[in-house]
Enzyme design. Structure first.
Site, mmCIF file in Angstrom:
data_model
loop_
_atom_site.group_PDB
_atom_site.id
_atom_site.type_symbol
_atom_site.label_atom_id
_atom_site.label_comp_id
_atom_site.label_asym_id
_atom_site.label_seq_id
_atom_site.Cartn_x
_atom_site.Cartn_y
_atom_site.Cartn_z
ATOM 1 N N GLN A 290 0.555 -4.137 1.043
ATOM 2 C CA GLN A 290 0.817 -4.169 -0.398
ATOM 3 C C GLN A 290 1.575 -2.927 -0.865
ATOM 4 O O GLN A 290 1.522 -2.576 -2.043
ATOM 5 C CB GLN A 290 -0.489 -4.313 -1.183
ATOM 6 C CG GLN A 290 -1.225 -5.617 -0.903
ATOM 7 C CD GLN A 290 -2.431 -5.808 -1.797
ATOM 8 O OE1 GLN A 290 -2.306 -6.045 -3.003
ATOM 9 N NE2 GLN A 290 -3.599 -5.707 -1.211
ATOM 10 N N ARG B 217 -2.182 -12.914 -5.710
ATOM 11 C CA ARG B 217 -2.721 -12.775 -7.075
ATOM 12 C C ARG B 217 -3.458 -14.045 -7.484
ATOM 13 O O ARG B 217 -4.247 -14.023 -8.430
ATOM 14 C CB ARG B 217 -1.594 -12.532 -8.095
ATOM 15 C CG ARG B 217 -0.765 -11.270 -7.946
ATOM 16 C CD ARG B 217 -1.587 -10.033 -7.737
ATOM 17 N NE ARG B 217 -1.748 -9.771 -6.313
ATOM 18 C CZ ARG B 217 -2.648 -8.936 -5.799
ATOM 19 N NH1 ARG B 217 -3.495 -8.312 -6.604
ATOM 20 N NH2 ARG B 217 -2.736 -8.734 -4.499
ATOM 21 N N ASP C 229 -7.543 5.783 -4.202
ATOM 22 C CA ASP C 229 -7.307 4.341 -4.229
ATOM 23 C C ASP C 229 -5.809 4.068 -4.081
ATOM 24 O O ASP C 229 -4.977 4.902 -4.437
ATOM 25 C CB ASP C 229 -7.830 3.783 -5.560
ATOM 26 C CG ASP C 229 -7.859 2.268 -5.581
ATOM 27 O OD1 ASP C 229 -7.760 1.650 -4.508
ATOM 28 O OD2 ASP C 229 -7.987 1.703 -6.678
ATOM 29 N N GLU C 230 -5.457 2.901 -3.559
ATOM 30 C CA GLU C 230 -4.057 2.470 -3.418
ATOM 31 C C GLU C 230 -3.231 3.523 -2.674
ATOM 32 O O GLU C 230 -2.111 3.858 -3.071
ATOM 33 C CB GLU C 230 -3.436 2.191 -4.801
ATOM 34 C CG GLU C 230 -4.195 1.198 -5.653
ATOM 35 C CD GLU C 230 -4.044 -0.246 -5.192
ATOM 36 O OE1 GLU C 230 -3.485 -0.461 -4.103
ATOM 37 O OE2 GLU C 230 -4.484 -1.143 -5.919
ATOM 38 N N LYS D 138 -12.126 -3.614 -2.526
ATOM 39 C CA LYS D 138 -11.901 -2.187 -2.338
ATOM 40 C C LYS D 138 -12.473 -1.360 -3.484
ATOM 41 O O LYS D 138 -13.003 -0.278 -3.252
ATOM 42 C CB LYS D 138 -10.415 -1.890 -2.161
ATOM 43 C CG LYS D 138 -9.552 -2.140 -3.386
ATOM 44 C CD LYS D 138 -8.101 -1.805 -3.119
ATOM 45 C CE LYS D 138 -7.236 -2.060 -4.334
ATOM 46 N NZ LYS D 138 -7.630 -1.259 -5.497
ATOM 47 N N THR D 139 -12.366 -1.880 -4.718
ATOM 48 C CA THR D 139 -12.925 -1.127 -5.846
ATOM 49 C C THR D 139 -14.432 -1.030 -5.718
ATOM 50 O O THR D 139 -15.040 0.003 -6.031
ATOM 51 C CB THR D 139 -12.551 -1.802 -7.181
ATOM 52 O OG1 THR D 139 -11.126 -1.921 -7.265
ATOM 53 C CG2 THR D 139 -13.054 -0.990 -8.363
#
Length: 767
Positions: free
Chosen positions: A275, A625, A244-245, A57-58
């Site tokens: 998430q 993670r 973002d997020e 995504k980044t």
């Protein structure tokens, strides 16, 4: 119709919007997969990118920014990109700089929501009564304000009243509730007091020309509401907004996104509903679930290829999250097929769980996995204690994220308080903190007189101190001490614009004798604490080197916006942290501990579907993670406030397909240290702990246990089982003396025989 952003002819995209035709393949797009490329080259209008864990995504956000600048001809000064941590924002800017060059990115706003709002309020906060020198109160500053209010009401904080009140105030702000709103909803004395303190708290912030972190968002919305011209100016500037997020946005952040994107409609949000784990902070998952409803005709693109984890890890995480109802649905896949099976460690106690993790850490570190690429994750902060004790004992380097951070340390906060008072003379909290630090003979009565003088005249406490001295309102000695303090502050204020922050700090430390104060006040710790002071000066030097226009206020702002997540990787060693802190991070090896019902999922979630789904999302975050190895563990018996508590394994364990897991049963020899305790209490036989042991066999102690003798009257008979806060479980084999000089010989299974003075040690005895 929205016009194209450069000279190309428009074409009709989704919902009939005019868009520039997608560019041909370029080096900027070569590294992207098909969905990523679609998201990067999307033209105008609303775009929702559902980005699964580890799906890049980044990369999408940074490449989209670069594409808008280099291919669409968008002025960087009209781009705004927001995320949630300084670390993520810094990484975003660095990546874009590498793609387009820092000279081409000038003017773009890339930062956190709080940093964006801070910039807005610094520039235009006067529209709602904030001067540009306002301070940002952190949690300890906020608690000081609330405690002062309670004291003025005749209450105290001996029972920890201030912290829950502050938490309720924060929740009210995130819900955009005013003190009056809270008062109308109050139907108990405690609720009425909270509303009353909330109102007084806001008044105190206004008097001090200060805001808290929630206010950065809320006051920005106030500014937009009260000054439509200012809101329109920022909305006009924001030709493209990237968020973002997005799944973690709360109500104020949602409204800020709507306000900034309302004029041009070009809003790209990237997130993953699976998430969304910050409901306790006010995050609303519906913001991402209802994006298409809020933005009719929005384009939705799913990123489902994972570049982080093996297929074993992804299959396990996918099986767990599939049990949730509130999700749009994604199926993550990876080219990293197979991988190590997930290890599931069954432990009798939380102590043996921690020791098992330590052994695994040592084993993996010997196979060239760096400590820094390993993390131990847990549901609650309290779980770190066992791991810290075992790691310290075995000399395994580690860092705890979420413990006392650098900017929360006393010596750092003391010196920053001086600087805050220089930057904002109305800062009441900073004045109270340092007026007598180091001690200079200014007592509580003098401070009270200063406070009364300030309140009577409607001035700051710093100015009230000046009037107290000139008006002869305190004894001559007190006046001299206050005068000496004012001289220090006047000197710092006089030189604030001509002296670098590092120079101000260095001079301050010398003038007030701060090093000597630390040595006298904290024997044995003075050198270590002075190292923190030196580190603060180093931070000021780095700020001066990095900032385009270094100023005192800028340094204070940067210090105030540092978060726990920014500390990850700052020191060598295995990372220990809660799952909430791990969001956005990745490690070669992840240990997920404490997978027990009532702990994870937490007991508070057991009666609510929404809460349980958030716990499951938290588990999903923890599992994803891990890049290569994932090790899960649970304890059959865990000590809670010193007492053994049994819980079955977490439901999340059973939701992972059995063919993905290798279960590891404990060696019977591990149990000698703890069996006596639960046998003695009667809670062992027939328990889940017994079943765990029963599958592996019975353990043995380090020596023969003596027959339990009659209690001699002090509660420490020979033969009794005991637990020690450091050495764990054992039994008394001998006793010498009585009363305060009583000395016990205790046979600890994990540490052998120790001589213990029970008068000075917290022992729990089971007879």
């Amino acid at each position: 119709m929205i016009t194209p952003e450069h000279g190309s002819e428009p074409f009709l995209g989704p919902a009939g919007r005019a868009e520039v035709p997608p560019p041909r393949a370029t080096p900027l797009l070569d590294a992207l997969n098909t969905p990523q490329r679609e998201a990067v080259t999307f033209g105008t209008g609303p775009l929702l990118v559902l980005a699964g864990a580890g799906s890049g995504k980044t990369r999408v956000i940074t490449h989209r920014i670069a594409h808008l600048v280099t291919q669409r001809g968008v002025d960087p000064g009209r781009l705004v990109a927001v995320t949630f941590t300084n670390k993520a924002a810094g990484e975003m800017r660095e990546r874009v700089d590498r793609l387009v060059g820092p000279t081409r990115l000038g003017g773009a706003w890339i930062g956190t929501f709080h940093a964006l709002c801070l910039r807005i309020l610094r520039r235009d906060g006067a529209g709602i009564g904030l001067t540009s020198s306002f301070n940002i109160y952190d949690t300890s500053d906020q608690l000081s304000v609330v405690r002062q209010i309670l004291r003025e009401e005749g209450a105290d904080d001996t029972s920890g009243t201030a912290r829950p009140i502050l938490s309720r105030i924060s929740r009210a702000k995130n819900a955009l509730e005013s003190p009056e709103d809270l008062r109308r909803k109050s139907f108990s004395p405690d609720a009425e007091r909270t509303a009353r303190v909330y109102a007084a708290y806001q008044d105190a912030l206004r008097r001090a020309n200060a805001v808290d972190f929630d206010d950065l968002l809320v006051r920005s919305l106030d500014l937009f509401r009260e000054r439509p011209d200012v809101a329109d100016r920022y909305a006009d500037r924001c030709l493209h907004l990237l968020v973002d997020e997005y799944q973690d946005t709360n109500r104020p952040q949602y409204l800020l996104v709507r306000a900034l994107s309302g004029k041009h409609g070009n809003v790209c949000v990237v997130g993953d509903e699976d998430q969304s784990i910050y409901r306790f902070r006010g995050a609303e998952i519906r913001n991402i679930l209802e994006f298409e409803h809020d933005h009719p005709g929005a384009r939705v693109i799913k990123l489902e290829q994972n570049y982080r984890s093996t297929s074993v890890i992804l299959d396990a995480a996918g099986a767990v999250i599939a049990h949730n109802e509130d999700r749009k649905g994604k199926t993550l896949w990876t080219e990293l097929r197979g991988g190590e099976k997930i290890e599931l460690h069954h432990a009798l106690t939380d102590r043996t769980e921690a020791e098992r993790v330590a052994r695994s850490v040592e084993r993996l570190s010997s196979t060239d996995v760096p400590y820094e690429q390993m993390a131990v994750l847990y549901r609650t902060n309290a779980q770190s204690r066992q791991f810290e004790e075992i790691f310290r004992r075995d000399q395994i380097p580690y860092q705890v994220v979420g413990s006392v951070q650098f900017y929360d340390r006393k010596e750092v906060k003391d010196l920053l308080a001086y600087l805050k008072l220089v930057a904002n003379p109305g800062d009441e909290v900073s004045f109270r903190r340092i007026v007598n630090i180091p001690p200079r003979g200014i007592g509580a009565m003098t401070v009270h007189t200063v406070d009364e003088t300030a309140r009577a005249s409607g001035i700051s406490m710093l100015e009230g101190a000046r009037r107290t001295v000139t008006g002869g309102l305190v004894p001559a000695r007190s006046a001299r001490m206050v005068g000496a303090f004012l001289e220090i502050m006047d000197g710092l204020s006089r030189d604030r614009d001509s002296t670098p922050v590092a120079g101000l700090l260095d001079r301050l430390v010398r003038e007030v004798g701060y090093e000597s104060y630390l040595e006298k006040t904290f024997p044995g710790e003075g050198i270590e604490r002075m190292e923190n002071v030196k580190a603060l000066i180093t931070a000021a030097v780095e700020y001066h080197e990095e900032a385009e226009e270094p100023m005192l206020q800028g340094f204070l702002d940067r210090s105030a916006l540092v978060s726990d997540a920014d500390e990850v990787g700052a020191r060598p060693g295995v990372t220990l942290m809660t799952i909430h802190c791990a969001k956005g991070l990745e490690f070669e090896v992840v240990f997920l501990a404490g997978l027990e019902e009532s702990l994870f999922p937490h007991a508070r979630s057991l009666g609510s579907r929404e809460d349980m789904e958030e716990e499951r999302r938290l588990c999903y975050v923890a599992l994803t993670r891990a890049k290569r190895r994932l090790l899960l563990s649970h304890a059959a018996v865990r000590r809670i406030q010193g007492l053994p508590v049994e819980n079955p394994p977490s439901r999340f364990v059973s939701e992972i397909p059995a063919d993905l897991v290798d279960e590891i049963r404990p060696d019977p020899a591990e149990f000698g240290r703890d069996l006596g305790v639960w046998e003695a209490t009667g809670s062992y036989r027939g328990s889940s702990a017994a079943r765990v042991v029963g599958r592996a066999g019975r353990g043995r102690g380090t020596s023969r246990r003596p027959v339990l003798q009659v209690d001699p009257g002090d509660g420490f008979p020979v033969g009794a089982s005991v637990t020690h806060p450091l050495f764990g479980s054992g039994f008394i084999t001998e006793r010498v003396g009585s009363g305060p000089s009583l000395k016990l010989t205790i046979d600890f299974a994990a540490h052998g025989q120790k001589k213990i003075l029970p008068a000075y040690t917290k022992l729990r005895v089971y007879t």
